[in-house]
Enzyme design. Sequence first.
Site, PDB file in Angstrom:
ATOM      1  N   HIS A 504      14.281  -8.980 -19.826  1.00  0.00           N
ATOM      2  CA  HIS A 504      14.749  -8.851 -18.446  1.00  0.00           C
ATOM      3  C   HIS A 504      13.832  -9.610 -17.481  1.00  0.00           C
ATOM      4  O   HIS A 504      14.304 -10.438 -16.686  1.00  0.00           O
ATOM      5  CB  HIS A 504      14.789  -7.361 -18.064  1.00  0.00           C
ATOM      6  CG  HIS A 504      15.148  -7.101 -16.635  1.00  0.00           C
ATOM      7  ND1 HIS A 504      16.386  -6.669 -16.249  1.00  0.00           N
ATOM      8  CD2 HIS A 504      14.417  -7.201 -15.480  1.00  0.00           C
ATOM      9  CE1 HIS A 504      16.421  -6.522 -14.928  1.00  0.00           C
ATOM     10  NE2 HIS A 504      15.229  -6.833 -14.444  1.00  0.00           N
ATOM     11  N   GLU A 505      12.549  -9.335 -17.547  1.00  0.00           N
ATOM     12  CA  GLU A 505      11.626  -9.987 -16.617  1.00  0.00           C
ATOM     13  C   GLU A 505      11.578 -11.492 -16.854  1.00  0.00           C
ATOM     14  O   GLU A 505      11.418 -12.273 -15.906  1.00  0.00           O
ATOM     15  CB  GLU A 505      10.232  -9.370 -16.715  1.00  0.00           C
ATOM     16  CG  GLU A 505      10.166  -7.897 -16.346  1.00  0.00           C
ATOM     17  CD  GLU A 505      10.763  -7.568 -14.991  1.00  0.00           C
ATOM     18  OE1 GLU A 505      10.773  -8.453 -14.104  1.00  0.00           O
ATOM     19  OE2 GLU A 505      11.240  -6.432 -14.818  1.00  0.00           O
ATOM     20  N   HIS A 508      14.238 -13.213 -14.877  1.00  0.00           N
ATOM     21  CA  HIS A 508      13.771 -13.557 -13.535  1.00  0.00           C
ATOM     22  C   HIS A 508      12.927 -14.830 -13.580  1.00  0.00           C
ATOM     23  O   HIS A 508      13.052 -15.705 -12.718  1.00  0.00           O
ATOM     24  CB  HIS A 508      12.913 -12.427 -12.966  1.00  0.00           C
ATOM     25  CG  HIS A 508      13.659 -11.229 -12.494  1.00  0.00           C
ATOM     26  ND1 HIS A 508      14.689 -11.292 -11.583  1.00  0.00           N
ATOM     27  CD2 HIS A 508      13.494  -9.905 -12.784  1.00  0.00           C
ATOM     28  CE1 HIS A 508      15.129 -10.065 -11.330  1.00  0.00           C
ATOM     29  NE2 HIS A 508      14.419  -9.212 -12.053  1.00  0.00           N
ATOM     30  N   HIS A 511      14.948 -17.885 -13.713  1.00  0.00           N
ATOM     31  CA  HIS A 511      15.551 -18.156 -12.410  1.00  0.00           C
ATOM     32  C   HIS A 511      14.565 -18.907 -11.516  1.00  0.00           C
ATOM     33  O   HIS A 511      14.962 -19.782 -10.727  1.00  0.00           O
ATOM     34  CB  HIS A 511      15.958 -16.823 -11.773  1.00  0.00           C
ATOM     35  CG  HIS A 511      17.010 -16.933 -10.720  1.00  0.00           C
ATOM     36  ND1 HIS A 511      17.443 -15.843  -9.996  1.00  0.00           N
ATOM     37  CD2 HIS A 511      17.729 -17.980 -10.243  1.00  0.00           C
ATOM     38  CE1 HIS A 511      18.372 -16.213  -9.146  1.00  0.00           C
ATOM     39  NE2 HIS A 511      18.562 -17.507  -9.268  1.00  0.00           N
TER      40      HIS A 511
END
Length: 722
Positions: A504-505, A508, A511
Site C-alpha cells: 500500500h505505502e 503512494h 504515485h
Amino acid sequence: MNKLIAVMMLSLTMSAPLWPAEQPADQGSPPGAPNAFSEPSPLPYALPRFDVIKDADFLPSFEAGMAEQRAQVEAIAHLPEPPSFDNTLVALERSGRMLDRVAKAFFNLNASNTDPEMQKIQSQIMPRLAAHQDEIWHNPHLFARIEAVFKKRGDLGLDPESAQLLQRYHTIFVRAGARLAEPEKVRLRQLNQRIAELATGFEQNARKASNEAGVVVDDRAALDGLSAEQIGAAEQAARARGLEGKWFIALQNTTIQPVLAQLKNRALRERIYRASIARAAGGPTDNTAVIAELVKLRAERGRLLGYRNHAAYALEDESAATPEAVNRMLAGLAKPAVAKARAEAADLQALIDAQARAAHVPTFKLQAWDWAYYAEIARKARFDFSEADVKPYFELDRVLRDGVFFAAHELYGLTFSERTDLPRYHPDVRIYEVFDADGTPLALLLTDMFARESKRGGAWMDLFADQSRLLGSKPVVIINLNVDKPPEGLPALLTFDETTTMFHEFGHALHGMLSRVTYPMLAGTNTPPDFVEYPSQFNEMWAREPVVLAHYARHYQTGESLPPALLDKMLAAQKFGQGYATTEYLAAAIVDQSWHQIAPDQAPPAPKVMAFEKAALQRAQIDLAAVPPRYHSPYFLHVFNSGYDAGYYAYTWSEVLARDTEQWFHAHGGLNRANGEFLRAKVLSRGRTEEPGALFEKFYGGPAQIGPLLEHRGLAPSKKSG
C-alpha cells in the site's frame, strides 16, 4: 496511510517526522547565516544533508525561508509589468524554495525520528507558518494579478497543465479568503493560527499518550500466544525503559491492538484494550478540550468563508464534492457491514459458549478485547489457517525485494539499487536509487520500517522533494512502517496484513516517483485525499496476486515457496471478518463527518466530547459495543492533525476506484508492462494536471462502479439461482 498530507500551500508538506534523541545539543547557525538549507543539497537528488543537519538549524532556516518567500511574493505582487501567466503564476511556483526544503525535511523528520527540541520547534513554527501562508493568500495586489490572468484565461493559449495550474491557484486563493473584507480576513488569520496550534497540540498529546500508555507485564506466562520473537521484542522494549525482568507491550495508533488476536490471557487482553481507548482522554495528555475548541473553530472558519460547516468547505475541493455524497456512500455501506458484523458476532459468541461448555466453566459475553482472538480461532477452524502459519514466508527484506520491487519492475520496468554511500537520519533507514526501464535515474526511495519511540504510529509515505520539470527536481520519497524490530540476529517476519501495508505505502511511493509534470503544485500525490489513496489501495492487489506471491513468499529458513494449499487457505480467509473490518472503519469515518458537519454553536464542551462521539454512532446505527471505531476521537490523528478532516471517508471512496482498477487489470491480462504503462500514462504520471475524476475515467473508460468493492469485501448480495 496513511500518507502525510500536504496542507500548506506552495508544496509545503505539513506532516510530522523527527530526530535522534541522542543527538548532542548544538547552537545551530545564527539567523541569516548559511546552514544546511541555505542552498539546495549537493547530494544526489538533493537528498537532505542528514549528516550535518542539527535541530538548532530548523528555526532560523524557517525564518530565513519565510523572509525569502515574502520578498519574492512582494516582488511578484508589485511588478510594473501587466500580469501574465509567467510573471505571476510561474513566478509563484518558483518562490519559496528554501522554505520548501526546510519544511519537507523538518516535518518528515519530526514524524519519523522526533525529539523534545523538535516538538518544541513544531509548536512554535506551526502558527507562524499559518500566518505566513495567510499573508500570501490575503495579499490584495497578488490576488488582483491572479484574478486578472484568470479572467483572460480563454485567450492565453495555455497548455492543459498550465490551465490547470491557473485554475488551482485561483481556487486556492478564493477558498483561503482572498475575496473577504479586511475585518473578516483578520478573524480568519486568527482562526488559522489557533487551529494550527491546536492540531499540533493534538498530535503531540496523542503521541505522548501512546508512548506512555503501553502495558507492563510482570509474568511471562501471561504472554502465552505470542511468538518467541514478539516476546523478545517486548522484553527488549521493557529493558529500554529500565524495566528489567518485565515485558512491555507498546501501543499502535489504532483502537484494537494487533496482539489481541494472539494473547490467550483474557485479563491481559482487557488491560491492553482499556489502555488503548483511554489514551489522551484525560490527564496531562487530554485531547478532549483540544477537540472541543478545534471543531468549533473549524466550523466558524467554514461559516466565515461562506459554507454551512467545515465538511461542506473541505469536501467542495475533493472528488466527493458534498457532505451529502459522502453520507450516502457511508450509509449505503454501513447497513450491509453492520448486518455482517452482527452475524460474525453471533458466530464468535457461539464459539465462546462451546469452549466454555467443553471446559465446564462459565461463559461470558463477547467484548471488544475478545473479538480478534476468537476471530483468529474461528478463521483457523474454518480455513485451517492462521497468521502464524504464514509469517515465516513473509520475511521483510524478501517481501520488499522480491515482492514490492518485483511487481514494480514487471509493471513499470523499474529497477532498484541500494545506496549505502548516502547519509541517513537513523540506522534503520535504507536508501535505494530507482531507475526507469531505459536506465534513466528516476528517484530516491527511503524505507524506514521499524517502530521506535521517536516515531509516530501507523504507516505512511511522504516526500523530501517533489518531481518538477520547471524546477528540474526529481522525487525523493520515503515510506514508513511500524513493524516491531526483532532482537539482534532474528528475522523480521510480517503478517500478511503488514505485507499488504508495505505494498500500500509503496503504491503512494509510485504515485510520487512516476510523476511527470511541470509544476510542483500539481505533482505526484498533490491530489485530494479521496484520490490520493487510490494508487496505494490498487497496489495492494499485487500482494495477493499469485504470480507475485510465488516470487516473494518463501520460507525464511528453507527458501521453500508458500505451499499452494496454504496459499489458497490464506486467500480464502481474506474475506473472513470483513463485516467487522468494514464496520470499524465506517464508524471512524462517520465520527469524522459528525464532528465536521456541525455549526459552531453545536460543538460540545470538553466533558461531553465522548458523549458526542457515542451519539453520532447511535444515530448512524453503527454503535456496536464489540466493534469500536478504528480510532476514538482523542487519538484520531487523521482528522485532528494529518489533513484528513472531513476526509477519512477517502479510503473507501478511493477503494472503489482501486477495486475497479483491479478488475480492469484482470480483464486485460494482469501483471504486464502494457497494463502498467497504460495506468502510468493515464494516472500515475499525471498528478493533478486534470481533476481526479477525469483522470480515472480516461483510464477506466467510464465512471466508477461499487460492485467490485462489495465483492472484494464479501458484502455483495448473494446470487440466487433459478
